[in-house]
Scaffold this motif. Sequence first.
Motif, short mmCIF file in Angstrom:
data_model
loop_
_atom_site.label_atom_id
_atom_site.label_comp_id
_atom_site.label_asym_id
_atom_site.label_seq_id
_atom_site.Cartn_x
_atom_site.Cartn_y
_atom_site.Cartn_z
N LEU A 79 0.86 -1.18 0.00
CA LEU A 79 0.00 0.00 0.00
C LEU A 79 0.90 1.23 0.00
N PRO A 80 1.04 1.93 -1.13
CA PRO A 80 1.98 3.06 -1.18
C PRO A 80 1.61 4.15 -0.17
N GLY A 81 2.60 4.60 0.56
CA GLY A 81 2.38 5.70 1.51
C GLY A 81 2.92 6.99 0.94
N CYS A 82 3.58 7.77 1.79
CA CYS A 82 4.17 9.03 1.33
C CYS A 82 5.27 9.44 2.30
N LEU A 83 6.09 10.36 1.87
CA LEU A 83 7.14 10.91 2.73
C LEU A 83 6.70 12.20 3.41
N ASP A 84 5.66 12.83 2.89
CA ASP A 84 5.19 14.10 3.43
C ASP A 84 3.68 14.15 3.23
N GLY A 85 2.94 14.18 4.34
CA GLY A 85 1.49 14.18 4.26
C GLY A 85 0.94 15.40 3.54
N PHE A 86 1.56 16.56 3.73
CA PHE A 86 1.09 17.77 3.04
C PHE A 86 1.29 17.64 1.54
N GLU A 87 2.46 17.18 1.13
CA GLU A 87 2.73 16.99 -0.30
C GLU A 87 1.70 16.04 -0.92
N LEU A 88 1.43 14.92 -0.23
CA LEU A 88 0.46 13.95 -0.74
C LEU A 88 -0.92 14.58 -0.87
N ALA A 89 -1.32 15.40 0.12
CA ALA A 89 -2.64 16.03 0.08
C ALA A 89 -2.76 17.00 -1.09
N VAL A 90 -1.71 17.78 -1.34
CA VAL A 90 -1.73 18.71 -2.48
C VAL A 90 -1.83 17.93 -3.79
N ARG A 91 -1.05 16.86 -3.90
CA ARG A 91 -1.11 16.04 -5.11
C ARG A 91 -2.51 15.44 -5.29
N ALA A 92 -3.14 15.06 -4.19
CA ALA A 92 -4.49 14.50 -4.27
C ALA A 92 -5.47 15.53 -4.81
N ILE A 93 -5.35 16.76 -4.34
CA ILE A 93 -6.24 17.83 -4.84
C ILE A 93 -5.97 18.10 -6.32
N LEU A 94 -4.71 18.12 -6.71
CA LEU A 94 -4.37 18.34 -8.11
C LEU A 94 -4.94 17.24 -9.00
N GLY A 95 -5.08 16.03 -8.45
CA GLY A 95 -5.53 14.90 -9.25
C GLY A 95 -7.03 14.71 -9.29
N GLN A 96 -7.78 15.60 -8.67
CA GLN A 96 -9.23 15.45 -8.68
C GLN A 96 -9.78 15.56 -10.10
N GLN A 97 -10.56 14.55 -10.48
CA GLN A 97 -11.34 14.56 -11.73
C GLN A 97 -10.48 14.53 -12.99
N ILE A 98 -9.19 14.24 -12.87
CA ILE A 98 -8.33 14.16 -14.06
C ILE A 98 -7.47 12.90 -13.98
N SER A 99 -6.75 12.61 -15.04
CA SER A 99 -5.92 11.41 -15.10
C SER A 99 -4.62 11.60 -14.33
N VAL A 100 -3.92 10.49 -14.12
CA VAL A 100 -2.61 10.55 -13.46
C VAL A 100 -1.64 11.42 -14.25
N LYS A 101 -1.66 11.27 -15.58
CA LYS A 101 -0.74 12.04 -16.43
C LYS A 101 -1.02 13.54 -16.32
N ALA A 102 -2.30 13.92 -16.33
CA ALA A 102 -2.65 15.35 -16.22
C ALA A 102 -2.29 15.89 -14.84
N ALA A 103 -2.54 15.08 -13.80
CA ALA A 103 -2.19 15.52 -12.44
C ALA A 103 -0.68 15.70 -12.30
N ARG A 104 0.07 14.81 -12.95
CA ARG A 104 1.53 14.93 -12.91
C ARG A 104 2.00 16.20 -13.60
#
Length: 530
Positions: A333-358
């Motif tokens: 189960l992939p975790g993260c090194l920084d909870g804040f970074e993960l949360a921002v990435r999660a918001i960026l990825g809302q309603q779009i693909s992994v490639k677009a979020a990246r």
Amino acid sequence: MRPLQTPPPTQAASESGLDAQRCYQAMADKDAAWDGLFFTGVTSTGIYCRPVCRVKLPRQANCRFFETAAQAEAQGFRPCLRCRPELAPARRFWSTTDAQAVLAECAAQQLQSAIQQGLKPPSMAALAAQLGVSDRHLRRLFLRHWQVSPLQYLQTQRLLHAKQWLQDSPLSVAHVARASGFGSARRLYAAFAQHYQLSPGQLRTTSVQQRKAPQPGTALVLHYRPPCQIATLWQFLRDRSLSGMESWEGQGPDAVLRRTVRCPHASHAITGWLELRWDRTQAVVHLLASASLDPVLPQVVAQVRDWLDLDAEPARIAQVIGRDFPQALGQRLPGCLDGFELAVRAILGQQISVKAARTLGQRLVNTLGEPCNTPWPELNRTFPSPATLAREENAAHMGSLGLVRQRQKAIQALARAVESGSLDLSRQAKLEPTLQALMALPGIGPWTAHYIAMRALRWADAWPVQDVALQTALGVRQHPRPTQALEALGQAWRPCRSYALIAAWQRSAPQPERSDHPEPHNQNHNHPAP
């Protein structure tokens, strides 16, 4: 080697439940799948070892088996200096049947996690209040379940934690003493003399003599229990990596991952870099950490273990979900090194693909990321800090990067909550209050909050019943009440539904360049590209 699907031991000491024959066979096989699930005390030497220890196999009559290192030390055994019990993968205690066992195991988990993270462990009174029982009752349950008192258990964790960092790091004895909860070097010396008949200096002298050529940082070896789907985990992280803060050398499971990190320390943050590679000959990960991270090295290592899910127990997970997801054996189960970074990435990825979020994440790092010195020119930035993203003037920058206003508001609200300390996204955060705090922020719905909790707080039982892709993968999409049907279906996979969730996504995943699970049509249950 015994089959990896064989359930590991689940009782305490040999005289009170462990199957001595199975434990002895695991020792004979040097089976890493059992590593950390029991320890063997050898009466002829007074030493206790891990099942993977490479010493000559002792006679079975001289072996006593214990579920925890604390039980072995309470019986007078000292840790082996060769296999080093402190390096064994940690236990993630869980139970769904015995309420008393749940309380005792939760208490042990809290004490163990605090020591690993370099934090002050909670008092038994505070722990009892958190678990909803009296101090006296919790102590009684703890002693009955583990055969040692909470104080004995905690002291063993402190000693093993100190032993690890004395042997593996350049940290001073005083620093190790503070990080292990002893408070002073004098107390550490006294504890080592009493329990191990050794001084910290003797351990350090031995470890220095055994070290290889100088490294550009601190080299560590992190153990895990096989099997492990290395290629799947590595690909998951590679698909989401951001240039400047993450770089890869090589292909497939043999690839080397390097990335920058920022860790809070006292009143400021420390930046540095990590290099990781999997060992294909044994169940270990090789970690190289920059010297700048020495003050927070124990916390960094604990976070890396969570990030790669190195303390997972594949056999136990397979017992729960293996019949329905046989392809998930060894899944992490992939975790993260920084909870804040993960949360921002999660918001960026809302309603779009992994490639677009990246793509959005890359723009954010390029524009607002902070410089970081590393030995590799392509690795030169850290993820933007909460303070940076909370600034009002940076809203315009985010707008120019292609972030819609709703995401700008969500990210800035998140950043201000983390910067002010009102929102904690570390593993120590309490689950329910954190979920409520996340969903109270603008632009964060239940799905995004649950996804953040699953990866940042290491919630192993996340089960987002609103997810359309999950409903489809498990065949309940056409049910008159799909959410209720999915909830009922998931009961069979508790308490590790997060692993079933990942397995279902991977089983039904479309093309690699697209999101593992498309956004639900219900906008009230927004979720990120995972």
